[in-house]
Write a protein that holds these residues in place. Structure first.
Motif, PDB file in Angstrom:
ATOM      1  N   GLN A 170      14.794 -16.758  36.577  1.00  0.00           N
ATOM      2  CA  GLN A 170      16.159 -16.285  36.760  1.00  0.00           C
ATOM      3  C   GLN A 170      17.209 -17.278  36.274  1.00  0.00           C
ATOM      4  O   GLN A 170      18.405 -17.056  36.459  1.00  0.00           O
ATOM      5  CB  GLN A 170      16.404 -15.982  38.246  1.00  0.00           C
ATOM      6  N   VAL A 199      19.744 -17.339  39.595  1.00  0.00           N
ATOM      7  CA  VAL A 199      19.578 -18.772  39.464  1.00  0.00           C
ATOM      8  C   VAL A 199      20.424 -19.262  38.316  1.00  0.00           C
ATOM      9  O   VAL A 199      20.381 -18.723  37.223  1.00  0.00           O
ATOM     10  CB  VAL A 199      18.098 -19.112  39.222  1.00  0.00           C
ATOM     11  N   GLN A 244      21.340 -25.204  49.674  1.00  0.00           N
ATOM     12  CA  GLN A 244      20.577 -25.635  48.510  1.00  0.00           C
ATOM     13  C   GLN A 244      20.323 -27.138  48.609  1.00  0.00           C
ATOM     14  O   GLN A 244      21.029 -27.860  49.315  1.00  0.00           O
ATOM     15  CB  GLN A 244      21.344 -25.352  47.220  1.00  0.00           C
ATOM     16  N   GLU A 286      14.317 -22.816  46.478  1.00  0.00           N
ATOM     17  CA  GLU A 286      15.625 -22.883  45.836  1.00  0.00           C
ATOM     18  C   GLU A 286      15.943 -21.594  45.059  1.00  0.00           C
ATOM     19  O   GLU A 286      15.051 -20.919  44.554  1.00  0.00           O
ATOM     20  CB  GLU A 286      15.695 -24.069  44.877  1.00  0.00           C
ATOM     21  N   THR A 287      17.220 -21.302  44.987  1.00  0.00           N
ATOM     22  CA  THR A 287      17.692 -20.206  44.148  1.00  0.00           C
ATOM     23  C   THR A 287      18.518 -20.729  42.984  1.00  0.00           C
ATOM     24  O   THR A 287      19.074 -19.946  42.218  1.00  0.00           O
ATOM     25  CB  THR A 287      18.535 -19.212  44.960  1.00  0.00           C
ATOM     26  N   THR A 288      18.624 -22.027  42.857  1.00  0.00           N
ATOM     27  CA  THR A 288      19.301 -22.624  41.720  1.00  0.00           C
ATOM     28  C   THR A 288      18.745 -24.017  41.492  1.00  0.00           C
ATOM     29  O   THR A 288      18.409 -24.711  42.454  1.00  0.00           O
ATOM     30  CB  THR A 288      20.829 -22.702  41.947  1.00  0.00           C
ATOM     31  N   SER A 312      21.962 -10.945  45.499  1.00  0.00           N
ATOM     32  CA  SER A 312      21.190 -11.649  46.504  1.00  0.00           C
ATOM     33  C   SER A 312      21.242 -10.881  47.823  1.00  0.00           C
ATOM     34  O   SER A 312      22.306 -10.456  48.275  1.00  0.00           O
ATOM     35  CB  SER A 312      21.756 -13.054  46.715  1.00  0.00           C
ATOM     36  N   ARG A 333       6.366 -18.995  43.359  1.00  0.00           N
ATOM     37  CA  ARG A 333       7.756 -18.927  43.799  1.00  0.00           C
ATOM     38  C   ARG A 333       8.647 -19.805  42.917  1.00  0.00           C
ATOM     39  O   ARG A 333       9.784 -19.436  42.592  1.00  0.00           O
ATOM     40  CB  ARG A 333       7.883 -19.331  45.267  1.00  0.00           C
ATOM     41  N   ARG A 336      21.417 -19.826  56.270  1.00  0.00           N
ATOM     42  CA  ARG A 336      21.800 -20.588  55.080  1.00  0.00           C
ATOM     43  C   ARG A 336      22.486 -21.903  55.430  1.00  0.00           C
ATOM     44  O   ARG A 336      23.388 -22.357  54.721  1.00  0.00           O
ATOM     45  CB  ARG A 336      22.704 -19.755  54.154  1.00  0.00           C
ATOM     46  N   LEU A 340      19.794 -12.313  50.538  1.00  0.00           N
ATOM     47  CA  LEU A 340      19.450 -13.318  51.538  1.00  0.00           C
ATOM     48  C   LEU A 340      20.378 -13.241  52.739  1.00  0.00           C
ATOM     49  O   LEU A 340      19.948 -13.437  53.881  1.00  0.00           O
ATOM     50  CB  LEU A 340      19.512 -14.719  50.925  1.00  0.00           C
ATOM     51  N   ALA A 388      11.825 -18.542  40.413  1.00  0.00           N
ATOM     52  CA  ALA A 388      13.158 -19.143  40.300  1.00  0.00           C
ATOM     53  C   ALA A 388      13.461 -19.505  38.843  1.00  0.00           C
ATOM     54  O   ALA A 388      14.572 -19.266  38.354  1.00  0.00           O
ATOM     55  CB  ALA A 388      13.260 -20.366  41.196  1.00  0.00           C
ATOM     56  N   GLY A 428      17.667 -12.965  43.825  1.00  0.00           N
ATOM     57  CA  GLY A 428      18.611 -14.061  43.633  1.00  0.00           C
ATOM     58  C   GLY A 428      19.016 -14.222  42.182  1.00  0.00           C
ATOM     59  O   GLY A 428      18.438 -13.663  41.262  1.00  0.00           O
TER      60      GLY A 428
END
Length: 963
Positions: A782, A829, A718, A748-750, A641, A775, A685, A643, A779, A827
């Motif tokens: 992943q 996920v 998140q 979101e990344t998860t 990541s 997008r 974050r 980010l 996600a 990322g």
């Protein structure tokens, strides 16, 4: 070990660091350990192989080349190290980047007994896994073999090591953990007598020197240690996968870094200043102002060798300068470096064409040795890989070294100020081994102060003096600090050994901060940090606003290293502080994770009458809300990541104290101020990435949902359970809210169990924009684990492009032009959620992507781009068994998706001989489908979707295509 550009990897079909190699995924891996060699013997010249190698290498103008050694003696070379006794040590590692078979590594000692430029005798000096770096000084051979750096000795003169001492343990990971890809790499003996270690971005967990010094770093860095294992320390952090460094006569370290394959970080060239953070992976993308600027960006590539050459036996136009190698571009480069502020400007020139250049080294007789992995890729592939080429310069008079082992002290001292860099370093090693008499120390002091000598010679004398005399050298070094020619080196040497600084005058370093030389200023900063001079931190503050970005960065890092909270806070809050000073002071404070700093910033936020001060204090608190999470030794992969500002943000004991300030600021902000604040919180974050639109939607004064939503989101990176509980209610408020909820999910990344159904519904919702859905799909692509894979398949099957009017789409940004080959999304996920149930066929039709309203005619929509990236991802190559089984699914949409993945694998394997195992796996599944009417329908659909009609033209001619 090394990493290549994404374009090269897709052509080669698998990448260093992208999991197990193709052979391991699609058949029995090659477990061989190569030829069994006698412990010693003669080397038979292979003239045919010699011609093959030399035909593929372009020699520098005026130079001659010989094949010094090749397979089977010097195969798969990873490091080359000439020794003062005339021998050459070569690290051999049949594992290269991806293999992890024990027993494939060794260090060979090669000797050219007749002086014809070709090794004719060898001994297997040492059998050792993963020899990544070698330094040989005539008595000791230092070998970096992750996880240890070890000093080996041959005590009986038979050319075979019989004594060893680990001088650093745990500096990397061994083959019982992983392959040596991205692990700890080459070593360099610097002019200051330290061994410098180039560490790839796997990092090290509790690396320990002989004196008990311990360091830990998740990520790439430059480390150094004394040859006796003392003084282990980190020099520079934030590199990616550096393989080697070149060090100039004054101790400046340089490296050619590696690209991260389309992730925004290309082959950067760094000056590795002490205490600098080069920015990978958490700062370089979104916090560029916070990391040390690199010198240059050379695009795709894979940096390997690094060497500073100073030898009167090489042509003048390239002498006393830096050389680097690149495995991907097949080049050795010559660089011209010019001081520029606190860093350098650079010119790069082609010097040699070398297939898969891996290392370069000079001996003491003006010969350049170049290691090539010619014929190699990423793992063991037979016994005809690699070469060591010797380059000589017949138009120049070669250097004549002393006989090092029997040289007198006077000869060694003379060599300390030689015009040959190798002579200087080896002379220092021999003097350090013998110990220094009072006369030697006196003579070195005289040479260091001799203004008639070149600066490089005086610098060498200074380094040797400090190393041999320790604290006794300090009075001489203090005097030399008055000399502008050697001031930088004298200041550096004064604090080089932290155990010998008791009587070093701090004022020298304070004064250095105002020197006309920016490099002297850098040593002023470095010295204050090494002296722990927090009481002098105020003197650093003026450098925070230096127009030179490198110097300003190092000033920030120095204040943070000193823990200079009060000084930084005063700079931030003082009346009349410039915006630049406030910002840089905040950059210091946001690195100090302690209760006193948090309390001071909360106090400034509450009491200051300045909106600018409040703003900077709030930003510092937003950064301090999280800290870097604990690391237990796992790797972040080739696409960590980016980010930032932390790789793995984690709350700590002061987070609860900070959170009310973040919440109150969000509730109070309106209009443009709110949008700017929300963007800043997202960047740090402490708000989920997609939160801005939804927070703006509930910004109407008096809306009771505003406080509830802020409470649910403030401090979170998140979407948590509290926010999920609010989303259905907000979603029902109308179209704007519906879109804003989808935007939140798309950031979101998860996806955990609560968010997965919402995200899935949004990804299939054709009333939303393709960009938002794209997008979301990225996600989904992943998601990890079996449940995550199933969840992704269930969604992607329902957004498969229509087959009407087949056309070759424009490739998504960052891909190679292969319509099905895409770059993985950013990322990682993770999901432990169960796979969703089946979706009706009507929903599949409704979810078919269409191009964005403003997209160019014929361009694929963001949804289709996400779909093609998913199908073309290298991760699918590692799931071929799963997708082969999925072709038997009762769900037509999933069958079509499965065939699309297999067709992409077939297309890639048709272009690469290395992927024969892939063809052998997918071809029978595709062939069988032609005889099954149900399977054939899905296959033909997939052929048109993937635009591979030309590969199956004959089959399509005799097959009735579906209506």
């Amino acid at each position: 070990m090394f990493m290549t550009s994404r374009r090269f990897l897709l052509a080669a079909a698998f990448s260093a660091g992208l999991g197990a190699p193709a052979q391991a995924q699609f058949g029995q891996p090659n477990m061989g350990t190569g030829p069994k060699l006698p412990a010693s013997g003669a080397i038979t010249r292979d003239t045919a192989y010699e011609r093959k190698v030399l035909e593929n290498i372009t020699a520098p103008a005026g130079a001659t080349m010989t094949l010094f050694a090749g397979p089977p003696i010097a195969m798969y070379p990873t490091a080359v190290a000439p020794s003062p006794d005339g021998s050459v040590y070569v690290g051999v590692d049949l594992n290269l980047a991806q293999g992890a078979v024990k027993g494939r590594g060794r260090v060979m000692r090669l000797v050219d007994t007749d002086g014809d430029g070709r090794a004719d005798r060898y001994t297997t000096f040492l059998d050792v896994d993963s020899p990544r770096g070698i330094v040989a000084d005539g008595k000791t051979v230092y070998v970096m073999h992750p996880p240890n750096l070890t000093a080996y000795r041959d005590t009986n003169g038979d050319g075979i090591a019989d004594d060893s001492t680990d001088i650093v343990k745990g500096i990397g990971f061994g083959l019982d953990v992983r392959s040596s890809d991205h692990s700890t790499n080459n070593i360099t003996l610097g002019p200051d007598g330290w061994i410098y270690v180039a560490v790839g971005d796997y990092g090290y967990l509790n690396a320990t020197g002989k004196d008990g010094n311990t360091i830990t770093r998740h990520g790439g860095s430059l480390v150094r240690v004394r040859p006796d294992g003392t003084g282990l320390e980190i020099v520079t952090v934030g590199t990616r996968n550096i393989y080697d460094v070149g060090i100039d006569p004054f101790g400046h370290a340089f490296t050619r870094d590696n690209t991260n394959d389309g992730g925004g970080w290309d082959t950067r060239f760094h000056y590795l200043a002490p205490n600098a953070n080069m920015g990978y992976p958490s700062l370089f993308r979104y916090f560029r102002e916070e990391h040390m600027p690199s010198i240059a960006d050379y695009g795709a590539g894979s940096g390997t060798a690094g060497l500073w050459i100073q030898d009167p036996g090489v042509p003048d136009q390239v002498n006393n300068s830096l050389f680097t190698g690149d495995w991907t571009t097949n080049r050795v480069y010559h660089h011209v470096l010019t001081p520029k502020g606190a860093s350098f400007a650079i010119e790069q020139h082609d010097y040699m064409t070398v297939p898969h250049a891996i290392d370069i080294a000079m001996d003491d007789r003006s010969h350049l040795y170049v290691g090539s992995l010619i014929g190699g890729v990423f793992n063991y592939a037979g016994d005809t890989v690699g070469a060591i080429v010797r380059v000589s310069f017949p138009g120049k008079t070669p250097s004549k070294p002393p006989t090092w082992a029997s040289a007198s002290v006077a000869q060694l001292v003379d060599a300390i100020v030689s015009d040959n860099a190798v002579h200087r370093i080896w002379a220092q090693q021999e003097l350090a081994r013998r110990g220094a008499s009072a006369a030697t120390v006196t003579r070195l002091g005289q040479l260091a102060g001799d203004r008639a000598r070149p600066a490089y010679a005086r610098a060498s004398a200074i380094f040797a003096l400090k190393r041999l005399a320790g604290e006794r050298a300090n009075p001489t070094l203090v005097r030399l600090a008055d000399d502008p020619v050697v001031r930088e080196v004298a200041l550096r040497a004064l604090t080089d050994d932290r155990t010998h600084v008791a009587n070093v005058p701090v004022n020298l370093f304070v004064q250095a901060l105002q020197d006309t030389s920016y490099f002297v200023r850098v040593q002023g900063l470095n010295g204050l940090v090494r002296l722990g001079a927090r009481d002098r931190a105020q003197a650093i503050v003026p450098l925070l606003t230096s127009p030179d970005s490198a110097l300003a960065h190092l000033a920030v890092q120095s204040l943070a290293a000193l823990g200079a909270r009060d000084v930084a806070l005063a700079a931030l809050t003082a009346a009349g502080s410039s915006p630049a000073l406030r910002t840089r002071a905040r950059m210091v404070l946001q690195q100090l994770h302690d209760s006193a700093t948090v309390g001071a910033l909360l106090g400034a936020l509450g009491s200051s009458s300045s909106a600018d001060v409040k703003h900077e204090a709030l930003l510092a608190l937003a950064r301090l809300y999280n800290t870097e999470g604990p690391w237990t030794g796992d790797w972040w992969g080739t696409h960590p990541s980016t980010l930032g500002p932390y790789f793995a943000p984690a709350t700590w004991e002061q987070s609860a104290r900070i959170r009310p300030a973040l919440r109150d600021a969000l509730l109070a902000a309106q209009g443009d101020d709110f949008r700017a604040l929300a963007q800043t919180f997202v960047r740090n974050r402490v708000l989920p990435a997609g939160a801005e639109a939804l927070l703006a939607a509930v910004s109407t004064p008096g809306d009771p949902s505003r406080a509830r939503l802020v409470d649910a989101l403030a401090g979170a990176s998140q979407v948590g359970d509290a926010a999920v509980a609010l989303l259905p209610e907000l979603d029902r408020r109308g179209a704007a809210f519906h879109t804003a909820v989808a935007e939140l999910l798309a950031g979101e990344t998860t996806f955990g169990a609560p968010t997965l159904p919402l995200a899935r519904a949004a990804a299939l919702d054709t009333t939303l924009s393709p960009e938002v859905r794209g997008r979301l799909l990225t996600a989904f692509s992943q998601l990890s684990g079996d449940a995550g894979r199933d969840a992704a398949v269930a969604v992607f099957a329902l957004v498969t492009p229509r087959t009407a009017a087949p056309r070759p789409p424009s490739p998504p940004a960052g891909t190679t032009g292969d319509p099905g080959a895409g770059v993985p999304g950013v990322g990682v996920v993770k999901s432990g959620a169960p796979a969703p149930g089946a979706v009706p066929a009507a929903a599949a039709a409704a979810a078919t992507p269409t191009a964005a309203p403003n997209a160019p005619a014929g361009a694929p929509s963001a949804v289709e781009q996400a779909w093609r990236r998913y199908v073309g991802s290298f991760d699918r190559f590692q799931q071929l068994d799963y997708f082969a089984a999925l072709t038997k699914s009762a769900d037509e949409a999933q069958r079509t998706l499965a065939y699309a993945v297999l067709l992409q694998a077939a297309r890639a394997s048709s272009r690469s001989p290395m992927l024969a195992p892939v063809r052998e796996k997918v071809a029978p599944v595709i062939d069988a489908a032609w005889g099954d009417p149900t399977a054939r329908t899905s296959l033909v659909d997939a052929i048109h979707i993937m635009h591979v009609e030309s590969l199956y033209a004959d089959k399509l001619k005799v097959t009735k295509e579906p209506d």
